[in-house]
Design an enzyme around this catalytic site. Sequence first.
Site, PDB file in Angstrom:
ATOM      1  N   ARG A   1      12.423 -79.648 -91.731  1.00  0.00           N
ATOM      2  CA  ARG A   1      13.483 -79.133 -92.606  1.00  0.00           C
ATOM      3  C   ARG A   1      14.598 -80.177 -92.663  1.00  0.00           C
ATOM      4  NH1 ARG A   1      18.286 -75.919 -91.263  1.00  0.00           N
ATOM      5  NH2 ARG A   1      19.010 -74.951 -93.184  1.00  0.00           N
TER       6      ARG A   1
ATOM      7  N   HIS B   1      23.560 -78.824 -97.637  1.00  0.00           N
ATOM      8  CA  HIS B   1      23.939 -78.639 -96.235  1.00  0.00           C
ATOM      9  C   HIS B   1      25.331 -79.258 -96.074  1.00  0.00           C
ATOM     10  CE1 HIS B   1      22.137 -77.873 -92.024  1.00  0.00           C
ATOM     11  NE2 HIS B   1      23.420 -78.115 -91.842  1.00  0.00           N
TER      12      HIS B   1
ATOM     13  N   GLU C   1      23.787 -71.930 -94.708  1.00  0.00           N
ATOM     14  CA  GLU C   1      24.967 -71.284 -94.118  1.00  0.00           C
ATOM     15  C   GLU C   1      26.201 -71.305 -95.020  1.00  0.00           C
ATOM     16  OE1 GLU C   1      25.872 -72.639 -90.214  1.00  0.00           O
ATOM     17  OE2 GLU C   1      23.865 -72.333 -89.436  1.00  0.00           O
TER      18      GLU C   1
ATOM     19  N   ASN D   1      19.582 -68.756 -89.392  1.00  0.00           N
ATOM     20  CA  ASN D   1      20.108 -69.676 -88.372  1.00  0.00           C
ATOM     21  C   ASN D   1      20.837 -68.831 -87.352  1.00  0.00           C
ATOM     22  OD1 ASN D   1      19.185 -71.710 -89.997  1.00  0.00           O
ATOM     23  ND2 ASN D   1      21.178 -72.658 -90.336  1.00  0.00           N
TER      24      ASN D   1
ATOM     25  N   TYR E   1      22.453 -68.991 -83.237  1.00  0.00           N
ATOM     26  CA  TYR E   1      22.708 -69.671 -81.955  1.00  0.00           C
ATOM     27  C   TYR E   1      23.241 -68.695 -80.915  1.00  0.00           C
ATOM     28  CZ  TYR E   1      22.044 -73.963 -84.543  1.00  0.00           C
ATOM     29  OH  TYR E   1      21.489 -74.954 -85.309  1.00  0.00           O
TER      30      TYR E   1
ATOM     31  N   GLU F   1      17.100 -72.442 -87.937  1.00  0.00           N
ATOM     32  CA  GLU F   1      17.817 -73.202 -86.904  1.00  0.00           C
ATOM     33  C   GLU F   1      17.999 -72.340 -85.677  1.00  0.00           C
ATOM     34  OE1 GLU F   1      21.597 -75.019 -87.870  1.00  0.00           O
ATOM     35  OE2 GLU F   1      20.841 -75.699 -89.813  1.00  0.00           O
TER      36      GLU F   1
HETATM   37  C1  FCB Z   1      24.699 -74.991 -87.735  1.00  0.00           C
HETATM   38  C2  FCB Z   1      24.579 -76.085 -88.785  1.00  0.00           C
HETATM   39  C3  FCB Z   1      23.928 -77.343 -88.268  1.00  0.00           C
HETATM   40  C4  FCB Z   1      24.374 -77.683 -86.875  1.00  0.00           C
HETATM   41  C5  FCB Z   1      24.241 -76.492 -85.965  1.00  0.00           C
HETATM   42  C6  FCB Z   1      24.620 -76.769 -84.538  1.00  0.00           C
HETATM   43  O1  FCB Z   1      25.726 -74.120 -88.071  1.00  0.00           O
HETATM   44  O2  FCB Z   1      23.841 -75.617 -89.880  1.00  0.00           O
HETATM   45  O3  FCB Z   1      24.175 -78.371 -89.184  1.00  0.00           O
HETATM   46  O4  FCB Z   1      25.638 -78.186 -86.891  1.00  0.00           O
HETATM   47  O5  FCB Z   1      25.022 -75.441 -86.447  1.00  0.00           O
END
Ligand code: FCB
Length: 528
Positions: A115, A158, A203, A339, A341, A418
């Site tokens: 990607r 992006h 995002e 995405n 985290y 992500e």
């Molecule tokens: C996301 C972004 C990516 C990277 C990660 C850690 O929000 O899409 O580009 O910075 O965080």
Amino acid sequence: MTDDHTFDGSSAASGLSQTGRGERLGMTDDTTFRESLAASDQRWPAGFLWGSATAAAQIEGAAHEDGKEDSIWDAFARVPGAIAGGDTPERAVDHYHRMPQDVALMAELGLQSYRFSTSWARIKPGDRDVNRAGLDFYSGLVDELLGSGILPWLTLYHWDLPQALEERGGWANRDTAYRFRDYAVAVYDALGDRVSHWTTFNEPLCSSLIAYAAGEHAPGRREPRAALAALHHQHLAHGLAAAAIRDLAAEHVGRAEELRLGITLNLTNAVPNDPADAADLDAARRIDGLWNRMYLDPILEGTYPADVLEDLHEYRFEELVHDGDLAAIRQPIDFVGVNHYHDDNVSGHPLPHDSVPAPVPTDRPKSSPFVGSEFVTFPSRSLPTTAMGWEVNPNGLRDLLVRLTAEYPALPPLYITENGAAYDDVVDDDGRIRDLEREAYIVAHLEAVREAIADGADVRGYFVWSLLDNFEWAWGYAKRFGIVHVDYDTLQRTVKDSGRAYARIIASAAADATDAVGVPTGSAAARA
Ligand code: FCB
């Protein structure tokens, strides 16, 4: 939301001795976490796609070569104090010149898909004609990937708007949505014969609210109404580009059937700090609205959430929405990229006086990205955190995927586009990077994905963020997310232990898929 998963790696470590797969794939001592995945009874769905992700501005460099002009990140990097360490994307990790070697590395890791994003400022800067040299770079990348058996997964935006468009108002200017459609058409014209998987935006929360209200991301504006305009105009741009790409695909034999068109959103669970506290519940509703529903609802259902519009009353959001916009935004899409985290513990009360402030990249003044809900706070839950200060809570990913499935009847298949973690890596004397925490993070989140699939979520692939250490936006080069280490002096690439583990996970899943007799229950094929 449940909070019963603690992240100490111990549950992941169990089952080490139960499988013979480790020996079969030639794995030795450091395969603990990967083994736990292999040991679980449930196979990955047939056709589950394994990949890794990057973004143009974060890796390419060559910021002013072959006709590329400034993006907002090039310009933002020149603002004193905007980026940690005064870092810039000018050279990044020089992927532009090292692309064939980087693709060879992907092949070595066994990636099935890559990607990446295309840089608008490289392809169609300002008002100029399409820059052929810019397109040629991506054409070469696509050929290199296909030649290595890797599926190209292309993202059109992006976060790197051409600076020339920012100077005309950027995303706060409605016209930018139409310029995005022109750019998308130029890229599709050049690559649509070889690329089947297209993502409009990455995002949009970040490229609207964090860029135009918080001011942490380029262009660094702190203008709440402009941020809301950016949000709506990016949705419109998504819809216009999606429709244009689908129309173009229909003009070519076989392409419409192959086309997979979608958008990537960063989605969270807004967990009320105290579920019995009315202020916390309302704060969680507000963050769920601004973070999730303001994107999912218009894109999937053609509406904006009424409660959020009420929260935004003073900004007259509705005036930004012209007749026909919502129909234009709600295009058929083939996937939603998720995405994720960390999820978010939310409160409607001020933080306690003794709470440790979240790490920030620079001292530059910032505002809350949460327009109309600026008072909301994010108390720590005492979970482990990554080098970004982000809480590690894999269960949150499982909950999110299951909840999306339950709450959105029109939800298309999901891909984790992500997921990954920054840690302060150490290069040992033998040159190896023993990044066990990152490995554990990835494995725990993969396990969460697999649990979500077992609970009915239609998740069809996983892209680890990121292939390479890179330019982490306002943090510059201070935070490393790669499964491949980059020495920023020599630009040498070294696969970290997490990268080696990920390669083994992919190999093991692929071996499982080959071993499987018939179509496993819950597979993409069975569900299609
Ligand atoms: C996301 C972004 C990516 C990277 C990660 C850690 O929000 O899409 O580009 O910075 O965080």
